[in-house]
Design an enzyme around this catalytic site. Structure first.
Site, short mmCIF file in Angstrom:
data_model
loop_
_atom_site.label_atom_id
_atom_site.label_comp_id
_atom_site.label_asym_id
_atom_site.label_seq_id
_atom_site.Cartn_x
_atom_site.Cartn_y
_atom_site.Cartn_z
N ASP A 12 34.75 47.50 37.52
CA ASP A 12 35.48 47.82 36.27
C ASP A 12 35.10 46.78 35.20
O ASP A 12 35.94 46.00 34.74
CB ASP A 12 37.00 47.84 36.51
CG ASP A 12 37.56 46.49 36.96
OD1 ASP A 12 38.75 46.21 36.65
OD2 ASP A 12 36.82 45.72 37.62
N HIS A 243 36.36 35.21 40.20
CA HIS A 243 36.92 36.27 41.03
C HIS A 243 35.80 37.14 41.62
O HIS A 243 35.50 37.02 42.81
CB HIS A 243 37.86 37.14 40.20
CG HIS A 243 39.09 36.43 39.73
ND1 HIS A 243 40.01 35.86 40.59
CD2 HIS A 243 39.57 36.20 38.49
CE1 HIS A 243 41.01 35.31 39.90
NE2 HIS A 243 40.76 35.50 38.63
O1 RIB Z 1 42.33 39.72 39.76
C1 RIB Z 1 40.97 39.62 39.39
C2 RIB Z 1 40.33 40.97 39.37
O2 RIB Z 1 40.92 41.77 38.37
C3 RIB Z 1 38.84 40.90 39.00
O3 RIB Z 1 38.15 41.95 39.63
C4 RIB Z 1 38.84 41.12 37.53
O4 RIB Z 1 37.63 41.71 37.05
C5 RIB Z 1 39.97 42.09 37.38
O5 RIB Z 1 39.46 43.39 37.66
CA CA Z 2 36.67 43.44 38.36
#
Ligand code: RIB
Ligand code: CA
Length: 318
Positions: A12, A243
């Protein structure tokens, strides 16, 4: 030479998604055979446009993009995290439209077709809400038997959330899908906040990305300030949590992580705990956790090692 590991990244994009995609494309150990898009940081159509742009910037317009679900399985979409990633999902850069288009096939059917044609060869790398992965598992009951595995960014096993005190964003965006995925009988690795919030790139290190003369690094340098300002406000630290790239670092260097093996259930209720990922500590494998497969839950990380690995692949020496 070692045969590259075939992966499909479900994404995303999203600023940290962009970093993870560039990181994967810059790693010869990995063969990105497709991107599939999902709502989350932005609406699905925006995420699809961003996925196409990122592949063009990286010089890989040959990689197919398959658009996926526009909303979660069992509830309305919570809406874009525009305060984190910009309303365009790329730091409000208002980039030109991509020249390429998504393929006609939707994400779930693309995943099923490619996995069933290459039994045991493909690893799914979801770095957004898990709707497309759940749909693929529901479409093809034999999918899990034919997957090399799933390495996902999401959840929070032993700590608090980020989208709420209880839940991490990807899981909270579709708890029902996540609960289906964590029940799949294939090797699953969960890169949750337990390790992603222990992996931090400092503002000074981010500045260095801007000095690298390649299209990927230039795009990363252009989108990161928006995300860095959010992290500064939110975490009170100058820099960003790593992340989504944690999935790529784990694939490249699992030795930098510690993990535990426990089944996971997701709170799909509509109370304050919605979206929490609950591991079953060994002696409590009862109730809803009975007969659930173990998940490899990442618990510790050698953060300097994986940050150096990612920055190196982004074109920064060391
Ligand atoms: O909590 C972090 C996640 O949420 C990552 O994938 C960031 O891109 C959002 O989608
Ligand atoms: Ca993401």
């Amino acid at each position: 030479t070692v045969t590259p590991q075939q992966i499909i990244i479900d994404t995303d994009p999203g600023i940290d998604d962009a970093m993870a995609i560039f990181y994967a494309l810059a790693s010869p150990e990995l063969d990105v055979i497709g991107l599939t898009t999902v709502f989350g940081n932005a609406h699905t159509t925006t995420c699809t446009q961003n996925a196409l742009r990122l592949l063009e910037i990286a010089g890989r317009p040959d990689i197919p993009v398959a658009e996926g679900a526009h909303r979660p399985l069992a509830m309305d979409y919570r809406g874009p995290a525009d305060f984190v990633h910009g309303i365009d999902g790329q730091g409000n850069l208002d980039l030109p439209a991509p020249e390429t288009s998504a393929i006609a096939q939707d994400a779930a059917h693309f995943i099923v077709e490619r996995v069933m044609a290459a039994p045991g060869r493909i690893t799914l790398c979801p770095i957004g809400p898990l709707t497309n992965i759940a749909l693929a598992l529901l479409l093809e009951p034999r999918l899990a038997d034919n997957l090399a595995g799933i390495v996902l960014m999401g959840g929070n096993a032993f700590g608090g959330g980020n989208a709420s005190p209880a839940a991490e964003a990807n899981i909270l965006n579709d708890p029902d899908a996540a609960d289906i995925v964590f029940g799949a009988h294939c090797p699953i690795v969960m890169a949750g906040l337990d390790v992603t919030e222990a992996t931090f790139i400092t503002g000074e290190q981010l500045e260095r990305i801007g000095t690298v003369d390649n299209p990927r690094a230039r795009h990363a340098a252009a989108i990161l300030p928006f995300y860095r300002e959010f992290n500064q406000r939110e975490a009170g630290r100058d820099g960003i949590y790593v992340h989504d790239s944690t999935v790529i670092s784990y694939l490249l260097a699992p030795q930098h992580y510690r993990s535990v093996q426990m089944p996971i259930r997701v709170d799909c209720g509509h109370g304050v705990g919605r979206g929490k990922t609950w591991p079953a500590i060994d002696r409590h494998r009862r109730g809803a956790w009975e007969r659930r497969p173990d998940v490899t839950i990442l618990t510790e990380v050698d953060a300097p090692a994986v940050v150096a690995l990612e920055l190196g692949r982004l074109g920064l020496s060391r």
